[in-house]
Write a protein that holds these residues in place. Structure first.
Motif, short mmCIF file in Angstrom:
data_model
loop_
_atom_site.label_atom_id
_atom_site.label_comp_id
_atom_site.label_asym_id
_atom_site.label_seq_id
_atom_site.Cartn_x
_atom_site.Cartn_y
_atom_site.Cartn_z
N ASP A 217 8.52 -6.31 10.88
CA ASP A 217 9.51 -5.34 10.44
C ASP A 217 8.82 -4.01 10.13
N PRO A 218 9.27 -2.89 10.70
CA PRO A 218 8.58 -1.61 10.53
C PRO A 218 8.48 -1.17 9.06
N TYR A 219 9.55 -1.35 8.29
CA TYR A 219 9.49 -0.91 6.90
C TYR A 219 8.52 -1.78 6.10
N PHE A 220 8.63 -3.09 6.24
CA PHE A 220 7.74 -3.98 5.48
C PHE A 220 6.28 -3.72 5.83
N GLU A 221 6.00 -3.53 7.11
CA GLU A 221 4.62 -3.25 7.52
C GLU A 221 4.12 -1.93 6.97
N SER A 222 5.00 -0.91 6.93
CA SER A 222 4.57 0.39 6.41
C SER A 222 4.26 0.30 4.92
N VAL A 223 5.04 -0.48 4.17
CA VAL A 223 4.76 -0.66 2.74
C VAL A 223 3.46 -1.43 2.55
N ALA A 224 3.27 -2.51 3.32
CA ALA A 224 2.06 -3.32 3.19
C ALA A 224 0.81 -2.49 3.54
N ASP A 225 0.87 -1.75 4.63
CA ASP A 225 -0.28 -0.94 5.04
C ASP A 225 -0.51 0.20 4.04
N GLY A 226 0.55 0.81 3.57
CA GLY A 226 0.41 1.91 2.62
C GLY A 226 -0.17 1.44 1.30
N TRP A 227 0.23 0.24 0.86
CA TRP A 227 -0.30 -0.31 -0.39
C TRP A 227 -1.80 -0.62 -0.24
N ALA A 228 -2.18 -1.21 0.89
CA ALA A 228 -3.60 -1.51 1.11
C ALA A 228 -4.43 -0.23 1.12
N GLU A 229 -3.91 0.81 1.77
CA GLU A 229 -4.63 2.09 1.82
C GLU A 229 -4.72 2.72 0.43
N ALA A 230 -3.61 2.66 -0.32
CA ALA A 230 -3.60 3.24 -1.66
C ALA A 230 -4.57 2.52 -2.59
N LEU A 231 -4.68 1.19 -2.46
CA LEU A 231 -5.63 0.44 -3.26
C LEU A 231 -7.06 0.85 -2.95
N GLY A 232 -7.34 1.04 -1.66
CA GLY A 232 -8.68 1.47 -1.27
C GLY A 232 -9.04 2.82 -1.86
N ILE A 233 -8.09 3.76 -1.84
CA ILE A 233 -8.33 5.09 -2.40
C ILE A 233 -8.52 5.00 -3.91
N ALA A 234 -7.67 4.21 -4.57
CA ALA A 234 -7.78 4.07 -6.03
C ALA A 234 -9.10 3.44 -6.43
N LEU A 235 -9.55 2.44 -5.68
CA LEU A 235 -10.82 1.78 -5.99
C LEU A 235 -11.99 2.75 -5.85
N ALA A 236 -11.94 3.57 -4.79
CA ALA A 236 -13.03 4.53 -4.56
C ALA A 236 -13.09 5.59 -5.67
#
Length: 243
Positions: A217-236
């Motif tokens: 699903d495009p929306y679910f995938e965009s949320v999942a990918d966006g959350w993973a990217e945001a976690l990476g930025i926050a960790l850095a």
């Protein structure tokens, strides 16, 4: 295993459930775990289930039969005067189904256990949300416990606890639940897409807001990918650790 969440907001109620069920690694299938009943203009009820599939399907079938057979309508959740009494009826039905296996012994009885989340609204009263235990007793959502989870709860709980706000919009609540489900899916093979969503807006007894998030699903995938990217930025950006 499964994962279901029922959430109480100022605007109404939000429900989300996955559809995976399994009886071992080589016996995995897809089953809807969310069921709704509506009397237009008067009441709306949604039920989600986790646990033994035979038990939960028997409970839903009994509730359905009581709403359709005029000669055997009692007790019917479509006639109960309050959500509390609806929760009582469903709890007693669940307990009765589980207790049928008592003659097989306590160990056998535990195999047929199930938990339920039921919520909805009857005209003239507020939306209410309940968690029903296998024994048939239940608790109600309130300010201190505004959401309930059943099934594989531990992986998706931290994000809800940190980010839940009773004043949040339905759109933000769905976003939050998608992150919670994505975290659970990534950590546990017993939970997976498709995911069912249903929203009860306060005092709306006619509009049905529901959605199924299929695999890819495009929306679910965009949320999942966006959350993973945001976690990476926050960790850095967190302070570096030094020995």
């Amino acid at each position: 295993m499964t994962y279901c969440v029922g959430m109480r907001l100022n605007k109404g109620l939000v429900f989300m459930s996955d559809t995976r069920t399994n009886a071992g690694v080589d016996d995995i299938s897809q089953v809807r775990k969310m069921r709704s009943w509506t009397v237009p203009g008067e009441r709306v009820i949604t039920l989600m289930s986790a646990g033994n599939l035979a038990t939960t399907q028997a409970v839903v079938s009994l509730l359905d039969e009581r709403t359709k057979a005029p000669a055997d309508r009692h007790p019917s959740i479509l006639e109960a005067p309050s959500m509390f009494q609806i929760a009582t009826i469903i709890g007693e039905t669940l307990r009765g189904v589980v207790m049928r296996h008592n003659d097989e012994g306590p160990a056998a009885e535990s195999l047929f256990r199930a938990s339920l989340i039921v919520g909805g609204q009857i005209k003239g009263s507020d939306p209410r949300l309940f968690l029903i235990y296998p024994e048939g007793n239940f608790i109600e959502a309130g300010e201190d416990n505004p959401f309930f989870q059943i099934g594989e709860t531990k992986y998706g709980r931290p994000i809800i606890v940190r980010s839940y706000d009773p004043a949040m919009s339905f759109e933000d609540a769905v976003k939050l639940l998608c992150v919670s489900f994505d975290s659970t899916i990534r950590a546990n093979a017993g939970v997976d897409l498709p995911i069912d969503l249903k929203v009860h807006e306060r005092d709306d007894f006619t509009t049905v807001r529901e959605r199924r998030f299929e695999r890819n699903d495009p929306y679910f995938e965009s949320v999942a990918d966006g959350w993973a990217e945001a976690l990476g930025i926050a960790l850095a950006e967190l302070p570096d650790f030094h020995f």
